[in-house]
Design an enzyme around this catalytic site. Structure first.
Site, short mmCIF file in Angstrom:
data_model
loop_
_atom_site.label_atom_id
_atom_site.label_comp_id
_atom_site.label_asym_id
_atom_site.label_seq_id
_atom_site.Cartn_x
_atom_site.Cartn_y
_atom_site.Cartn_z
N LYS A 1 10.51 50.55 -4.92
CA LYS A 1 10.34 51.90 -5.50
C LYS A 1 10.87 52.94 -4.50
O LYS A 1 11.83 52.67 -3.79
CB LYS A 1 8.88 52.12 -5.88
CG LYS A 1 8.35 50.94 -6.71
CD LYS A 1 7.06 51.21 -7.39
CE LYS A 1 6.68 49.97 -8.20
NZ LYS A 1 5.52 50.15 -9.05
N GLU B 1 5.92 43.13 -17.40
CA GLU B 1 5.04 43.94 -16.58
C GLU B 1 4.13 44.80 -17.47
O GLU B 1 4.57 45.85 -17.94
CB GLU B 1 5.86 44.86 -15.67
CG GLU B 1 6.78 44.14 -14.73
CD GLU B 1 7.12 45.00 -13.52
OE1 GLU B 1 6.91 44.53 -12.41
OE2 GLU B 1 7.58 46.14 -13.70
N GLY C 1 0.54 48.71 -10.04
CA GLY C 1 0.00 49.58 -9.00
C GLY C 1 -1.48 49.90 -9.15
O GLY C 1 -2.00 50.80 -8.50
N ASN D 1 10.31 45.04 -5.49
CA ASN D 1 10.71 46.37 -5.98
C ASN D 1 10.07 47.40 -5.07
O ASN D 1 8.88 47.66 -5.16
CB ASN D 1 10.21 46.53 -7.43
CG ASN D 1 10.40 47.95 -7.95
OD1 ASN D 1 11.13 48.75 -7.36
ND2 ASN D 1 9.74 48.27 -9.05
N SER E 1 0.63 44.20 -9.89
CA SER E 1 -0.38 43.86 -8.88
C SER E 1 -0.35 42.39 -8.46
O SER E 1 -1.40 41.77 -8.27
CB SER E 1 -1.78 44.26 -9.39
OG SER E 1 -1.84 45.65 -9.61
N HIS F 1 12.53 49.61 -16.02
CA HIS F 1 11.20 49.61 -15.42
C HIS F 1 10.33 50.67 -16.11
O HIS F 1 10.82 51.72 -16.50
CB HIS F 1 11.30 49.89 -13.92
CG HIS F 1 10.00 49.67 -13.22
ND1 HIS F 1 9.00 50.60 -13.22
CD2 HIS F 1 9.52 48.59 -12.53
CE1 HIS F 1 7.95 50.11 -12.54
NE2 HIS F 1 8.25 48.90 -12.13
N GLU G 1 8.35 52.78 -15.03
CA GLU G 1 8.38 54.12 -14.41
C GLU G 1 9.64 54.87 -14.83
O GLU G 1 9.62 56.09 -14.97
CB GLU G 1 8.27 53.98 -12.87
CG GLU G 1 6.86 53.59 -12.46
CD GLU G 1 6.74 52.78 -11.19
OE1 GLU G 1 7.71 52.74 -10.40
OE2 GLU G 1 5.68 52.17 -10.98
P1 PGA Z 1 2.95 46.53 -8.26
O1 PGA Z 1 4.32 47.00 -8.98
O2 PGA Z 1 3.19 45.14 -7.76
O3 PGA Z 1 2.73 47.54 -7.17
O4 PGA Z 1 1.89 46.56 -9.31
C1 PGA Z 1 5.09 46.12 -9.75
C2 PGA Z 1 6.30 46.84 -10.30
O5 PGA Z 1 6.19 48.03 -10.64
O6 PGA Z 1 7.39 46.25 -10.43
#
Ligand code: PGA
Length: 251
Positions: free
Chosen positions: A11, A167, A173, A9, A213, A95, A97
């Site tokens: 982003k 998640e 992140g 992903n 992460s 997601h 976000e």
């Molecule tokens: P990350 O993000 O691996 O940077 O923690 C995962 C995601 O948001 O799908």
């Protein structure tokens, strides 16, 4: 036996030119790798150049969001028909976000999931609790509502093409990963919900990814868990080396 599935992903990172250069390198780096499904999910403007650059490779193309209508007066939106026409195979929906920054509700996400199936796109449906919810001990209740509302009216036949990404919001992140045991417990719980919704046979086919992460250092301990079938990778999917190491670590 479910085939591992690793999706990147990206982003809001990488311009179309950077994205195409990246996947040319990635293609080379993964050329001898088999036994795992791999997808990259670039931002919308990079979908076409990435599709062209992926020609001749098994790496699939995914999008990060979409509207649920085929077309219409929805300024700034992208439709499932457009993604299908581009050769997109997967679409990340729900997601955290999107939920937190853009106010997406379970009901809206459900409309998008149903639209994805209608258009032959395979949703990667994200669920997960916040830190506050985990600390209050309501992780499973939160995930249950997200799963049940998100998958309302989805048929068992459609669910065969579903991926769920668990998640935990506090792990995205942040560098903090859920312990493999905690992640497994929630993924097992999600599979039980799927058994109730679609029956055991279908539930055993659905791939459940862990996200939050994920790095080369922790993929192995996550993937050995019985109900974790892959990863949705954010930050570590932006570098060829770390993404390749995660893909290889998942086999
Ligand atoms: P990350 O993000 O691996 O940077 O923690 C995962 C995601 O948001 O799908």
């Amino acid at each position: 036996m479910r085939k591992p599935f690793i999706a990147g992903n990206w982003k809001m990172y990488k311009t179309p030119v950077e994205a195409a250069a990246f996947v040319r390198e990635l293609k080379d780096s993964l050329k001898d790798v088999s036994g795992v499904d791999v997808a990259v999910c670039p931002p919308f403007p990079a979908l076409w150049p990435v599709k062209e650059a992926l020609e001749g490779s098994d790496i699939a193309l995914g999008a990060q969001n979409m509207h649920f209508e085929k077309e219409g007066a929805f300024t700034g939106e992208v439709s499932p028909a457009m993604l299908q026409d581009l050769g997109v195979k997967y679409v990340i929906l729900g997601h955290s976000e999107r939920r937190a920054c853009f106010g997406e509700t379970d009901e809206l996400i459900n409309q998008k999931i149903k639209a994805a199936f209608t258009w032959g796109l395979n949703p990667i449906f994200c669920v997960g609790e916040t830190l506050e919810e985990r600390e209050r001990g309501i992780t499973k209740a939160v995930v249950e509502i997200q799963v049940l509302k998100g998958l309302a009216e989805v048929t068992a036949e459609q669910a065969e093409n579903l991926t769920i990404a668990y998640e935990p919001v506090w792990a995205i992140g942040t560098g903090k990963t859920a312990t493999p045991e905690d992640a497994q417990e929630v993924c097992r719980f999600i599979r039980e919900l799927l058994v109730n919704l679609f029956g055991k046979e279908i539930a055993e086919k659905v791939r459940i990814q862990y996200g939050g992460s994920v790095k080369p250092e922790n993929i192995k301990e996550l993937i050995v868990q019985p109900d974790i079938d892959g990863a949705l990778v954010g930050g570590a999917s932006l570098k060829v080396d770390s993404f390749t190491a995660i893909v290889k670590g998942s086999i």
